[in-house]
Scaffold this active site. Structure first.
Site, PDB file in Angstrom:
ATOM      1  N   LYS A 126     -14.763  20.167  55.413  1.00 46.08           N
ATOM      2  CA  LYS A 126     -13.820  21.140  54.857  1.00 46.08           C
ATOM      3  C   LYS A 126     -14.379  22.547  55.061  1.00 46.08           C
ATOM      4  O   LYS A 126     -15.486  22.864  54.620  1.00 46.08           O
ATOM      5  CB  LYS A 126     -13.696  20.860  53.361  1.00 46.08           C
ATOM      6  CG  LYS A 126     -12.293  20.863  52.828  1.00 46.08           C
ATOM      7  CD  LYS A 126     -12.331  20.362  51.414  1.00 46.08           C
ATOM      8  CE  LYS A 126     -11.039  20.571  50.715  1.00 46.08           C
ATOM      9  NZ  LYS A 126     -11.149  20.233  49.290  1.00 46.08           N
TER      10      LYS A 126
HETATM   11  C1  E4P Z   1      -8.050  20.626  47.903  1.00 52.92           C
HETATM   12  O1  E4P Z   1      -8.502  19.887  48.723  1.00 52.92           O
HETATM   13  C2  E4P Z   1      -8.734  21.143  46.708  1.00 52.92           C
HETATM   14  O2  E4P Z   1      -9.820  20.307  46.422  1.00 52.92           O
HETATM   15  C3  E4P Z   1      -7.890  21.147  45.477  1.00 52.92           C
HETATM   16  O3  E4P Z   1      -6.618  20.592  45.687  1.00 52.92           O
HETATM   17  C4  E4P Z   1      -7.917  22.426  44.725  1.00 52.92           C
HETATM   18  O4  E4P Z   1      -7.095  22.300  43.621  1.00 52.92           O
HETATM   19  P1  E4P Z   1      -7.186  23.194  42.309  1.00 52.92           P
HETATM   20  O5  E4P Z   1      -6.303  24.372  42.509  1.00 52.92           O
HETATM   21  O6  E4P Z   1      -6.681  22.298  41.244  1.00 52.92           O
HETATM   22  O7  E4P Z   1      -8.633  23.563  42.129  1.00 52.92           O
END
Ligand code: E4P
Length: 310
Positions: A126
């Site tokens: 990522k």
């Molecule tokens: C995506 O891969 C992220 O890990 C995640 O969806 C972030 O979400 P949040 O806005 O709840 O932190």
């Protein structure tokens, strides 16, 4: 109100080149009806949440991030890698997104190789698409794009994260990203906070769980949400729709992974908008099969069925 995408055939064409789920094993009489159904990932680093969902066949992948790892108890990089290794092993060969924590191109490429080794079959790296100059003004704004390109050259699958507009998404795809993660929930949060929801009833419904319905219950039901135009200004859904249209127009096979999901209504909306994958926190997944009318129906069937217990 939000309208369903009209690029249907182009979207189907694009999706044919992508991974299928729910494959039918040889010898089965009933072919699985949703071989190309949307894939569901768990947005979590807590193996205790992930394992039961995986064993029940509910999820096809996992996404993690530094915040989720911290929440899961990791207090050092070594502990984080231990948690990630356990998730990669459990989920193999299904994809698990592991986020880079270094912030320069060279260091990120080295860290990506380190993470790939934890699970060569299913690690997806990522890469934050942007935000580097927020860390220091002299940081390279193209860091994320450069890393995505370098990892593509090394045959490492990537997930471009922190995507908040469609330009970031197609730039990431051009750099070679396998997935893009538009953060629809955080966009909705932002709108909710900044749009004076009390003056605009549609906006007030971004957080449907937080609001009272017309009967005064502490919940707004789906029909009220849609009927009141709650989805109209939902920029998270619009973002996914834009990305889906662009990817369909150019036959781009980068998968659209709808992230930062807050409630089950958003799940439906992003699928209508053209998302390929949903990554969902365990607490939202556990509410997916719920609906007030399902509860009511279940209670009455259960009551009437008591007579058959004899
Ligand atoms: C995506 O891969 C992220 O890990 C995640 O969806 C972030 O979400 P949040 O806005 O709840 O932190």
């Amino acid at each position: 109100m939000f309208e369903v995408n009209d690029l249907h055939s182009a979207m189907i064409h694009r999706r044919r080149a992508m991974e299928a789920v729910n494959l039918t094993p040889k010898g089965k009489k009933i072919v699985h009806p949703a071989a190309r159904g949307p894939r569901i990932f768990a947005d979590s680093a807590a193996i205790g949440d992930i394992r039961p969902l995986y064993e029940a066949g509910i999820i096809n992948g996992v996404t993690t991030n530094p915040t989720l790892l911290k929440k899961a108890g990791a207090k050092s990089w070594a502990e984080a890698k231990k948690i990630l290794t356990a998730i990669l092993r459990l989920m193999a060969p299904n994809p698990v997104s592991l986020e880079l924590t270094r912030t320069t191109v060279e260091e990120m490429v080295i860290q990506a190789e380190e993470l790939r080794k934890l699970g060569p079959a299913n690690a997806v790296i990522k890469v934050p698409i942007g935000g580097y100059t927020a860390l220091a003004a002299d940081k390279d704004p193209y860091t994320g794009l450069k890393v995505l390109r370098r990892l593509w050259e090394r045959d490492i699958r990537t997930n471009a994260t922190l995507v908040f507009n469609s330009t970031q998404a197609f730039w990431a795809a051009n750099a070679g990203a396998s997935y893009v993660s538009p953060f629809m929930g955080r966009l909705a949060d932002y709108m909710y906070k900044n749009d004076q929801p009390e003056l605009a009833p549609g906006n007030a419904l971004y957080h449907i769980i937080d609001h009272k319905n017309s009967a005064g219950d502490q919940r707004t039901f789906n029909s009220e949400y849609v009927a009141s135009g709650g989805a109209r200004k939902d920029s998270g859904v619009r973002l996914i729709r834009e990305i889906a249209a662009i990817f369909a127009n150019f036959d781009i096979h980068t998968e659209i992974l709808a992230a930062s999901v807050r409630n089950p209504v958003q799940l439906t909306e992003v699928l209508l908008a053209g998302a390929d994958i949903l990554t969902v926190p365990a607490n939202v997944l556990s509410t997916v099969a719920d609906h007030p009318l399902s509860n009511e129906g279940m209670l009455s069937f259960d009551t009437d069925a008591k007579v058959f217990a004899k």
